[in-house]
Design an enzyme around this catalytic site. Structure first.
Site, PDB file in Angstrom:
ATOM      1  N   SER A 265     -14.495  56.261  73.109  1.00 11.05           N
ATOM      2  CA  SER A 265     -13.960  56.053  71.765  1.00 11.05           C
ATOM      3  C   SER A 265     -15.023  56.316  70.707  1.00 11.05           C
ATOM      4  CB  SER A 265     -13.446  54.615  71.607  1.00 11.05           C
ATOM      5  OG  SER A 265     -14.543  53.711  71.601  1.00 11.05           O
ATOM      6  N   LYS A 266     -14.583  56.366  69.458  1.00  7.82           N
ATOM      7  CA  LYS A 266     -15.513  56.545  68.338  1.00  7.82           C
ATOM      8  C   LYS A 266     -16.518  55.399  68.296  1.00  7.82           C
ATOM      9  CE  LYS A 266     -15.750  57.092  63.320  1.00  7.82           C
ATOM     10  NZ  LYS A 266     -16.654  55.958  63.097  1.00  7.82           N
ATOM     11  N   ARG A 267     -16.056  54.213  68.627  1.00  7.62           N
ATOM     12  CA  ARG A 267     -16.937  53.038  68.624  1.00  7.62           C
ATOM     13  C   ARG A 267     -18.113  53.233  69.585  1.00  7.62           C
ATOM     14  NH1 ARG A 267     -13.389  49.538  69.829  1.00  7.62           N
ATOM     15  NH2 ARG A 267     -12.751  49.024  67.706  1.00  7.62           N
ATOM     16  N   ASP A 270     -20.553  55.618  67.901  1.00  4.48           N
ATOM     17  CA  ASP A 270     -21.282  54.942  66.828  1.00  4.48           C
ATOM     18  C   ASP A 270     -22.362  54.021  67.400  1.00  4.48           C
ATOM     19  OD1 ASP A 270     -19.671  56.198  64.992  1.00  4.48           O
ATOM     20  OD2 ASP A 270     -18.341  54.479  64.682  1.00  4.48           O
TER      21      ASP A 270
END
Length: 511
Positions: A265-267, A270
């Site tokens: 995921s993007k998380r 990041d």
């Protein structure tokens, strides 16, 4: 006669394109090109509530950067268009009415409150069935429970309703998947999915099947998350009487977090410092910017090579592929079932390899726009010499500047750690002696060999420590402690700039 290969990449414009979605596009593209087929881009924008401005353009720009040329699509056109689902509403309405007519679909007028009450009642009674299907539809407001007169009246008055699929009761359904083999499901496990929403738009399920039929799609290559929908889709093909025109299916494995636990995921990106989107995305609402592989300095060749090996194996030890080699070797039967772990370290490794493989001329062409952005007008042959000296240290194109800024401008700052370690009280005196030696070398003979020989001769003759002289000399020339061969740098920047930097450094550290 064998069907002509026609595949589609059909994303929804609900946000930026995740690299998992781009891998789906890549596998479709490779399969199409392997079989001299057609690669189609279809935009599935039936969910207007989740539509995000700019997402469609982002999708097309991502495909363009990756070199995945679209044969038919929203911009290219084609004889099976329109290729944007919001422009095909009349087609879906016509097709869903066919299902109503042949008894494979029905009207349902239940409100959201009534649907919630139904689920609560089923839960309260510990019912094994908690969905809208043959076991529960008899207690709801639909074509099965309303009289013809009531149904007609509700439709004519425009009462909000949906159209649901009439799932056949208690049938064993076996479907084949190229990657996963046979998948068997009992229809009692399925619910009467909504095919047409109350807003007049079809759901993904109906639009997907209607479009794949009308666009003569031969193979549906999509993510694993759509595998649970496969039985429903097969039933829809049968309900339309088009089982013989049904495409073959291949459901790709998930892209997993680097630790293999859960979907990437993007998380995760990041948190661990890597992009999960092909190109940079600026959210139109929050104005936040999400990193992209293109802007982070990845070469498209490396990015495509990385994606191709996430879930697919060539069956050999080969790891580096041109796009033509990928097309030649790609085979859906060599796509695995298990999720593919994403590795940012492997991504960097691929990129470093492809950077090193490029010629100095190619690297200079990548570096020149970066220099231009910084207001530096450098000659191409000079930049080629610079990249030849630093390319072994590069991982990304963005590293060019970090590794070579001192070739283009006098250092404004000096690495404090290097200063503390290398600059001693007697250093200015020793460095000024080096300046005098370099100053005596004629301009037309100021090169790597002449400067290095003169300085080293001074060090040896005076029985000095090489590190004691060369490390602070590097500091005043580059502003830091690392980099290419010192005398290559001195030769490149020239005599005047070398003397200027020594004077400046001595002045800065003596004040």
């Amino acid at each position: 006669m064998e069907k002509k290969v026609r595949v589609r990449f059909a994303p929804s414009p609900t946000g930026p394109l995740h690299i998992g979605g781009l891998r789906t596009a890549l596998f479709n593209y490779l399969f199409a090109k392997k079989h001299n087929g057609v690669f189609i881009l279809r935009i599935e924008d039936t969910d207007q509530a989740r539509y995000v401005s700019g997402a469609e353009e982002y999708i097309t720009e991502s495909l363009k950067w990756c070199g995945l040329t679209v044969d038919e699509g929203i911009n290219e056109g084609g004889k099976y268009g329109p290729y944007r689902q919001s422009e095909r509403k009349d087609i879906y309405k016509k097709e869903v009415l066919k299902l109503i007519k042949n008894g494979n679909a029905y009207y349902a007028f239940d409100t959201s409150e009534e649907l919630n009450d139904m689920r609560k009642e089923l839960e309260k009674n510990n019912s094994s069935v908690r969905q809208y299907n043959a076991a529960t539809r008899g207690n709801m407001k639909n074509s099965f429970t309303l009289s013809k007169e009531e149904l007609k009246k509700k439709l004519e008055s425009g009462e909000p309703h949906v159209i649901r699929f009439n799932i056949p009761e208690n049938q064993e359904l076996t479907v084949n998947d190229i990657i996963r083999g046979k998948v068997t499901v009992n229809t009692s496990q399925l619910d009467d999915k909504v095919l047409f929403k109350s807003d007049g738009m079809p759901t993904y399920h109906l639009a997907n099947i209607v479009d794949d039929l009308s666009m003569k799609i031969s193979h549906v290559i999509r993510g694993e998350e759509w595998l649970p929908s496969l039985p429903l889709h097969v039933l829809l093909y049968k309900s339309f009487g088009k089982e013989s025109e049904m495409p073959q299916f291949a459901h790709l494995p998930l892209l997993l977090k680097p630790n293999g636990k859960g979907k990437l995921s993007k998380r995760d990106g990041d948190k661990m410092g890597f992009p999960v989107f092909p190109i940079e995305w600026k959210d139109p609402k929050t104005k936040e910017t999400a990193a992209g592989y293109r802007e982070d300095g990845y070469l498209v060749e490396a990015f495509i090579n990385l994606l191709a090996l996430l879930g697919w194996s060539p069956g050999t030890h080969q790891e580096f592929f041109t796009i033509d080699e990928l097309i030649e070797q790609f085979d859906l039967k060599r796509v695995g079932k298990a999720g593919a772990k994403f590795s940012h370290e492997k991504a960097k490794w691929f990129n470093q390899h492809y950077l090193k493989e490029k010629s100095d001329k190619e690297l200079a062409e990548l570096f020149l726009p970066i220099l231009k952005q910084k207001g530096i007008d450098a000659k191409k042959d000079y930049v080629e010499k610079v990249v030849a000296l630093v390319k072994e240290r590069l991982v990304f194109t963005n590293d060019f500047w970090n590794q070579s800024a001192f070739f283009f401008e006098t250092p404004e700052t000096y690495n404090p750690k290097v200063v503390k370690k290398r600059w001693k009280s007697d250093t200015p005196k020793e460095i000024l002696k080096i300046k005098e030696i370099l100053d005596k070398i004629p301009n037309d003979n100021f090169n790597t060999a002449s400067t290095e020989n003169a300085v080293k001769e001074h060090i040896i003759t005076n029985k000095l420590n090489f590190g004691k002289i060369l490390n602070p000399l590097r500091l005043v020339i580059t502003g830091t402690g690392g980099g290419p061969h010192l005398f290559d740098i001195i030769s490149m920047i020239g005599k005047d700039e070398t003397i200027k930097r020594i004077n400046k450094g001595v002045l800065v550290f003596s004040s």
